[in-house]
Design a protein around this motif. Structure first.
Motif, PDB file in Angstrom:
ATOM      1  N   VAL A  25       0.842  -1.202   0.000  1.00  0.00           N
ATOM      2  CA  VAL A  25       0.000   0.000   0.000  1.00  0.00           C
ATOM      3  C   VAL A  25       0.873   1.247   0.000  1.00  0.00           C
ATOM      4  O   VAL A  25       0.617   2.209  -0.742  1.00  0.00           O
ATOM      5  N   VAL A  26       1.923   1.235   0.803  1.00  0.00           N
ATOM      6  CA  VAL A  26       2.839   2.378   0.850  1.00  0.00           C
ATOM      7  C   VAL A  26       3.516   2.562  -0.504  1.00  0.00           C
ATOM      8  O   VAL A  26       3.632   3.684  -0.999  1.00  0.00           O
ATOM      9  N   ASP A  27       3.966   1.475  -1.113  1.00  0.00           N
ATOM     10  CA  ASP A  27       4.609   1.563  -2.430  1.00  0.00           C
ATOM     11  C   ASP A  27       3.662   2.125  -3.476  1.00  0.00           C
ATOM     12  O   ASP A  27       4.051   2.980  -4.284  1.00  0.00           O
ATOM     13  N   VAL A  33       1.806   9.360  -5.797  1.00  0.00           N
ATOM     14  CA  VAL A  33       2.336  10.705  -5.548  1.00  0.00           C
ATOM     15  C   VAL A  33       3.348  11.067  -6.634  1.00  0.00           C
ATOM     16  O   VAL A  33       3.327  12.173  -7.174  1.00  0.00           O
ATOM     17  N   SER A  34       4.215  10.127  -6.982  1.00  0.00           N
ATOM     18  CA  SER A  34       5.182  10.366  -8.051  1.00  0.00           C
ATOM     19  C   SER A  34       4.470  10.643  -9.369  1.00  0.00           C
ATOM     20  O   SER A  34       4.895  11.507 -10.149  1.00  0.00           O
ATOM     21  N   SER A  35       3.386   9.929  -9.631  1.00  0.00           N
ATOM     22  CA  SER A  35       2.602  10.136 -10.844  1.00  0.00           C
ATOM     23  C   SER A  35       2.035  11.553 -10.863  1.00  0.00           C
ATOM     24  O   SER A  35       2.103  12.240 -11.888  1.00  0.00           O
ATOM     25  N   SER A  92      -2.139  -3.591  -9.937  1.00  0.00           N
ATOM     26  CA  SER A  92      -3.545  -3.619  -9.539  1.00  0.00           C
ATOM     27  C   SER A  92      -4.408  -4.480 -10.449  1.00  0.00           C
ATOM     28  O   SER A  92      -5.524  -4.819 -10.103  1.00  0.00           O
ATOM     29  N   GLY A  93      -3.902  -4.832 -11.640  1.00  0.00           N
ATOM     30  CA  GLY A  93      -4.707  -5.583 -12.596  1.00  0.00           C
ATOM     31  C   GLY A  93      -5.807  -4.730 -13.203  1.00  0.00           C
ATOM     32  O   GLY A  93      -6.780  -5.231 -13.739  1.00  0.00           O
TER      33      GLY A  93
END
Length: 153
Positions: A25-27, A33-35, A92-93
């Protein structure tokens, strides 16, 4: 093994599982956020490119080398965004809409929330589309004509 040992082993397994899920979840949150940061940088570079082209066109002719530098930097950022979105999608698929970030099923063609095309070749997440967009001249808006024949006073 006693009942107490079984409880300890099961609790340890549960803690490991929860830890892995929390890490995932953190990843994913960091990737989102990076996106968002990449999208902001891309928008900023597009704005800077437009400002440069406008200012240099008013003053004379834009330097094609500088325009190419802007386009190349935007293309790199878009490539990074596409890679990041691909990794989020693979994790996430699901397909993530480039406009509203809604998760859609893999076989979706349009976003279920905003209706945007999920064909990344048609969005700014495609480096080729961004380069093509930057090469296209901007269309002039059509002048509005009165519809009822009345003139303004």
């Amino acid at each position: 093994m006693s009942l107490f040992d079984d409880v300890i082993v099961n609790a340890a397994a549960a803690v490991d599982t929860v830890g892995k899920v929390a890490g995932e979840v953190v990843d994913r949150s960091r990737a989102r956020v990076s996106s968002a940061e990449l999208k902001s940088k891309i928008s900023s570079r597009f704005e800077s490119l437009g400002r440069y082209v406008y200012d240099s066109s008013v003053a004379g002719e834009p330097d094609k080398a500088i325009v190419k530098e802007y386009i190349d930097s935007i293309t790199v950022l878009i490539g990074e965004l596409k890679s990041l979105q691909d990794s989020l999608t693979a994790d996430s698929g699901r397909i993530i809409c480039p406009k509203c970030c809604c998760k859609n099923s893999v076989d979706s063609i349009f976003c279920k929330r905003c209706g945007s095309s999920l064909d990344f070749a048609n969005s700014y997440t495609s480096p080729k589309a961004a380069a093509d967009l930057a090469k296209q001249p901007e269309e002039k808006p059509a002048e509005a004509e009165p519809t009822d024949g009345a003139s303004e006073e």
